[in-house]
Structures are given as structure tokens and as C-alpha cells.
Design a protein around this motif. Structure first.
Motif, PDB file in Angstrom:
ATOM      1  N   THR A 295      39.719  46.826  44.384  1.00 14.16           N
ATOM      2  CA  THR A 295      39.173  47.023  43.047  1.00 14.16           C
ATOM      3  C   THR A 295      38.729  48.471  42.941  1.00 14.16           C
ATOM      4  OG1 THR A 295      37.362  46.469  41.524  1.00 14.16           O
ATOM      5  CG2 THR A 295      36.929  46.176  43.858  1.00 14.16           C
ATOM      6  N   GLU A 296      38.780  49.034  41.744  1.00 15.24           N
ATOM      7  CA  GLU A 296      38.251  50.377  41.530  1.00 15.24           C
ATOM      8  C   GLU A 296      36.756  50.361  41.240  1.00 15.24           C
ATOM      9  OE1 GLU A 296      39.644  53.851  41.475  1.00 15.24           O
ATOM     10  OE2 GLU A 296      40.606  52.566  42.969  1.00 15.24           O
ATOM     11  N   SER A 297      36.167  49.203  41.089  1.00 17.69           N
ATOM     12  CA  SER A 297      34.718  49.143  40.916  1.00 17.69           C
ATOM     13  C   SER A 297      34.042  49.508  42.231  1.00 17.69           C
ATOM     14  CB  SER A 297      34.283  47.748  40.492  1.00 17.69           C
ATOM     15  OG  SER A 297      32.861  47.674  40.429  1.00 17.69           O
ATOM     16  N   ASP A 298      32.971  50.287  42.134  1.00 20.75           N
ATOM     17  CA  ASP A 298      32.214  50.625  43.336  1.00 20.75           C
ATOM     18  C   ASP A 298      30.972  49.750  43.484  1.00 20.75           C
ATOM     19  OD1 ASP A 298      30.673  51.619  41.286  1.00 20.75           O
ATOM     20  OD2 ASP A 298      30.693  53.702  41.974  1.00 20.75           O
ATOM     21  N   ARG A 299      30.873  48.720  42.658  1.00 23.13           N
ATOM     22  CA  ARG A 299      29.767  47.774  42.740  1.00 23.13           C
ATOM     23  C   ARG A 299      30.128  46.617  43.660  1.00 23.13           C
ATOM     24  NH1 ARG A 299      28.931  52.128  39.511  1.00 23.13           N
ATOM     25  NH2 ARG A 299      27.187  51.826  38.068  1.00 23.13           N
ATOM     26  N   PRO A 300      29.149  45.992  44.302  1.00 19.88           N
ATOM     27  CA  PRO A 300      29.452  44.819  45.130  1.00 19.88           C
ATOM     28  C   PRO A 300      30.149  43.732  44.314  1.00 19.88           C
ATOM     29  CG  PRO A 300      27.198  45.569  45.504  1.00 19.88           C
ATOM     30  CD  PRO A 300      27.711  46.337  44.318  1.00 19.88           C
ATOM     31  N   VAL A 301      31.108  43.075  44.941  1.00 19.94           N
ATOM     32  CA  VAL A 301      31.826  41.997  44.252  1.00 19.94           C
ATOM     33  C   VAL A 301      30.877  40.817  44.072  1.00 19.94           C
ATOM     34  CG1 VAL A 301      33.790  40.434  44.360  1.00 19.94           C
ATOM     35  CG2 VAL A 301      33.994  42.748  45.303  1.00 19.94           C
ATOM     36  N   PRO A 302      30.674  40.321  42.850  1.00 23.56           N
ATOM     37  CA  PRO A 302      29.768  39.182  42.644  1.00 23.56           C
ATOM     38  C   PRO A 302      30.202  37.963  43.451  1.00 23.56           C
ATOM     39  CG  PRO A 302      30.328  40.215  40.546  1.00 23.56           C
ATOM     40  CD  PRO A 302      31.222  40.827  41.579  1.00 23.56           C
ATOM     41  N   ALA A 303      29.232  37.181  43.882  1.00 22.97           N
ATOM     42  CA  ALA A 303      29.521  36.023  44.731  1.00 22.97           C
ATOM     43  C   ALA A 303      30.374  34.979  44.030  1.00 22.97           C
ATOM     44  CB  ALA A 303      28.213  35.405  45.211  1.00 22.97           C
ATOM     45  N   TRP A 304      30.350  34.973  42.704  1.00 21.09           N
ATOM     46  CA  TRP A 304      31.051  33.926  41.962  1.00 21.09           C
ATOM     47  C   TRP A 304      32.503  34.298  41.635  1.00 21.09           C
ATOM     48  CZ3 TRP A 304      32.268  36.606  37.653  1.00 21.09           C
ATOM     49  CH2 TRP A 304      31.383  37.602  37.216  1.00 21.09           C
ATOM     50  N   MET A 305      32.982  35.443  42.128  1.00 19.81           N
ATOM     51  CA  MET A 305      34.360  35.827  41.819  1.00 19.81           C
ATOM     52  C   MET A 305      35.036  36.413  43.055  1.00 19.81           C
ATOM     53  SD  MET A 305      34.195  39.485  39.783  1.00 19.81           S
ATOM     54  CE  MET A 305      35.844  39.965  40.321  1.00 19.81           C
ATOM     55  N   SER A 306      36.368  36.534  42.954  1.00 19.77           N
ATOM     56  CA  SER A 306      37.164  37.174  43.992  1.00 19.77           C
ATOM     57  C   SER A 306      38.045  38.228  43.338  1.00 19.77           C
ATOM     58  CB  SER A 306      38.044  36.149  44.711  1.00 19.77           C
ATOM     59  OG  SER A 306      39.014  36.799  45.520  1.00 19.77           O
ATOM     60  N   THR A 307      38.160  39.401  43.965  1.00 14.98           N
ATOM     61  CA  THR A 307      39.049  40.419  43.418  1.00 14.98           C
ATOM     62  C   THR A 307      40.518  40.079  43.640  1.00 14.98           C
ATOM     63  OG1 THR A 307      38.749  41.723  45.447  1.00 14.98           O
ATOM     64  CG2 THR A 307      37.369  42.296  43.562  1.00 14.98           C
ATOM     65  N   PHE A 308      40.797  39.028  44.395  1.00 13.25           N
ATOM     66  CA  PHE A 308      42.171  38.532  44.468  1.00 13.25           C
ATOM     67  C   PHE A 308      42.617  37.960  43.126  1.00 13.25           C
ATOM     68  CE2 PHE A 308      41.955  38.733  49.104  1.00 13.25           C
ATOM     69  CZ  PHE A 308      43.279  39.030  49.434  1.00 13.25           C
ATOM     70  N   ASP A 309      41.667  37.554  42.293  1.00 13.89           N
ATOM     71  CA  ASP A 309      42.012  37.038  40.968  1.00 13.89           C
ATOM     72  C   ASP A 309      42.161  38.211  40.002  1.00 13.89           C
ATOM     73  OD1 ASP A 309      42.185  34.350  41.595  1.00 13.89           O
ATOM     74  OD2 ASP A 309      40.055  34.001  41.260  1.00 13.89           O
TER      75      ASP A 309
END
Length: 372
Positions: free
Chosen positions: A35-49
């Protein structure tokens, strides 16, 4: 079939890329790097989606012995059976790239350098020097402001002795809404005094950034500029390349080639600038991976106005070696779809499609960067 075969066997020049990850990546680490976001990935989602996540599962899974579209869990489990070096050799060798032009200015300790990338990939590697990093290096080693201009000139002469290009991230540090004129020596000195008074670290003063751009343009090497899509450190609305128009006019007499990188969602504007100015080229690197299955549509838009001698291929991959492989794979598929469609409709000959694909994927970069 002629075009598809040609693209499958065409050794690409990836004219803007970074190294591959050195250390092991757990699930959280891997997901943060897709992901290009530099924020932590929220627990309720996956960047695979995402388009990129689905593309990894489709195209990268078979290289790990999995069926296309394997689940993210299965993919990461298969990935964990290998160390990063073996993964890098696997994916880099499958990318079909003959030359990597490596930007070494971003978190270089976390990824392989130019020489190590060559060993892992079997490809030739060439360095692209980042201007802002070099000024920050000089500032860290010079205690007086007066010494900086000469020290920077010496540093760039040394660093570019074997480099093929320069890179600026003025898009991140300020945006393109800067005064396009070259700053005077007095303006530079005042800006340096201001910077040093705060303790020189990250350079973001617009006068110093302009100075770097003009200094880079005067060195004569191709000058790459990040444009558009990136992490939240930039303000996207200030990175439209149309804001560079007057600066491009002013530097044109120098003869330096300016290369606009990535460009989404301003790729049509980049195509216009490449059309209008003989010293401007562009790519859709990074974009191609992140739009995934939509890559053909975006690349087709980039083709609308751009002269075909002005198009370049890059992945802008950083970190997981999957991204180096995926950039090349998605580019080949998208170009085959777009140019193949022109052939099928009778608008282009198959021979012209093959020729343009070679220009785009390899030949333009070889000419622009004077690769042997």
C-alpha cells in the motif's frame, strides 16, 4: 500472437526502481509494503483486498507453487517457506528485465543496493542519484553555510561520475507550485542560513528545492521528477505536472531531459507535456501495479497524446521482490491488450504494435540514459 510473443520475450529496461527487502517480512510487514499509505493497516482490513493484492494472488502465486488466486493466507504461508534472498532471486529472474535504474535515495538501509540487486537479478544495474538526499548529506558534514554550495557541487560531481540520472522529490517536499525561476546566489545563501538556524535535516525550503532542481538540470543527466500518486506525505493537488509548465519552458534551453514518473491521476496531463516539449518524457510506473486489472485502461489513456518516443517503462518497486516482477508482468499484459486491440480493430499493423512496444519497454530508455 506475434505481439504477445514479442512482449513475453522483450527484455525490459526498468528505468526507475528501488532495491528489494533485505530482512524477513511477516504478514504485517508485507501488507504494509503493498500500500502507498504510511499509516498502520487497520485491524479490520487487509491490503490484499485491493487491485494490487488481487494481482499478487493471481500472478505471483504460481511462482510459489500455488494456483492462481490462492488465498492471502495460503500465499503468505508459501512465501514464509523461503528467505527474502531466495524470493528475490525467484521473482527478479522471472521479471524479464535486462537493466534496472536504481534510485538509492529512499531508506537505502532497508533494501538492497545497486550491486546486490545486480547479483540477485542477474541484470545490469545503474544508479539514479536523489538530489535532496545529497544536499542533506552535505549539510550533515558541513558546519558552515558558506561551504555548502561548493561542497554540493563536489558531492554531485563525485556521485554522478557513474550514475545515469538524477531524481527530485520536490513533489513531496513542497509541490510544484514554486517560483520557476532559478534562485540567485544571495537567495540560496539566505535560505541556507534559515535552514541551518533550525538545524538542517529534511530539506523542504522552496528556494533550496528550486536550487536543487536547477543544479540538477545543469548537470545534463536526465532528471526524474516524482509526479502524482504517492504516500500521504505529499499534497496530491500540488503535484499536477501542469504546474511545471513554466519551469519546463525555462530549463528547455539547457537541453536536459526531464522525465515525469508515475503521473497518476495526471497521466493525460503528462502525455500532453511530453507532446508539447521535446525534452519531456514520462512513465506510468507504480501506477501500473496499483491499478492492477485496470492497467490497460490507464495505459491507454497515457497513450492518447504522447509521442511514442516519449514513453518509458518502470515499476518503481521497493521492498518485496514480487513488486519488481509484478510491475513487468502487468505492463506486458496491459500493453498487449491495448496495442493488440488497435491491431484487431485494423487501426495499427502488427509490425507497428511490435515496434512501439519495444520503444516503450526498452529502446526509449536505452537512448535517453545512453545505456550501452
Amino acid at each position: 500472437m506475434l505481439l504477445a510473443d514479442h512482449l513475453a520475450n522483450l527484455p525490459l529496461v526498468d528505468h526507475h526502481v528501488h532495491g528489494v527487502a533485505k530482512g524477513p517480512l511477516d504478514r504485517a510487514g508485507f501488507e504494509q509494503l503493498i500500500t502507498e499509505s504510511d499509516r498502520p493497516v487497520p485491524a479490520w482490513m487487509s491490503t490484499f483486498d485491493s487491485q494490487l493484492g488481487f494481482a499478487i494472488r493471481q500472478h505471483c502465486a504460481p511462482l510459489l507453487g500455488l494456483a492462481p488466486h490462492a488465498s492471502a493466507d495460503d500465499y503468505l504461508a508459501a512465501r514464509a517457506q523461503h528467505d527474502e534472498a531466495s524470493l528475490s532471486r525467484l521473482f527478479l529472474s522471472a521479471a524479464g528485465v535486462s537493466d534496472y535504474l536504481v534510485d538509492t535515495g529512499y531508506l537505502g538501509d532497508a533494501v538492497t543496493g545497486v550491486d546486490e540487486l545486480a547479483k540477485l537479478s542477474g541484470a545490469r544495474t545503474h544508479e539514479v542519484v536523489r538530489l535532496e538526499s545529497e544536499l542533506e548529506y552535505v549539510a550533515a558534514h558541513e558546519s558552515t553555510v558558506a561551504a555548502v554550495p561548493d561542497a554540493l557541487a563536489r558531492r554531485l560531481e563525485e556521485r554522478t561520475a557513474d550514475a545515469v540520472g538524477l531524481k527530485s522529490i520536490v513533489a513531496y517536499r513542497h509541490g510544484f507550485d514554486f517560483d520557476p525561476a532559478e534562485p540567485t546566489a544571495a537567495e540560496v545563501a539566505t535560505a541556507l542560513e534559515r535552514w541551518y538556524a533550525d538545524g538542517p535535516a529534511r530539506v523542504s525550503d522552496p528556494v533550496l528545492l528550486r536550487w536543487l532542481l536547477w543544479t540538477g538540470a545543469r548537470r545534463g543527466l536526465p532528471l526524474q521528477l516524482h509526479v502524482g500518486f504517492g504516500d500521504p506525505d505529499l499534497n496530491l493537488h500540488k503535484t499536477t505536472p501542469l504546474l511545471l509548465t513554466e519551469w519546463l519552458r525555462l530549463v528547455e534551453p539547457l537541453g536536459t531531459q526531464v522525465v515525469l514518473l508515475h503521473c497518476y491521476p495526471f497521466h493525460r496531463q503528462a502525455g500532453y507535456l511530453a507532446h508539447a516539449f521535446p525534452h519531456v518524457s514520462f512513465d506510468l510506473g507504480l501506477t501500473t501495479m496499483y491499478v492492477g486489472a485496470r492497467a490497460a485502461a490507464v495505459l491507454a489513456e497515457g497513450l492518447e497524446l504522447a509521442p511514442y518516443a516519449k514513453l518509458l517503462y518502470s515499476s518503481d518497486a521497493w521492498g518485496p521482490a514480487e513488486l519488481h516482477f509484478l510491475g513487468a508482468t502487468l505492463w506486458r499484459r496491459a500493453v498487449a491488450s491495448v496495442l493488440g486491440g488497435f491491431v484487431d480493430q485494423g487501426d495499427w499493423s502488427a509490425e507497428d504494435a511490435v515496434r512501439v512496444a519495444a520503444l516503450w519497454g526498452r529502446d526509449n530508455a536505452r537512448r535517453l540514459y545512453q545505456l550501452d
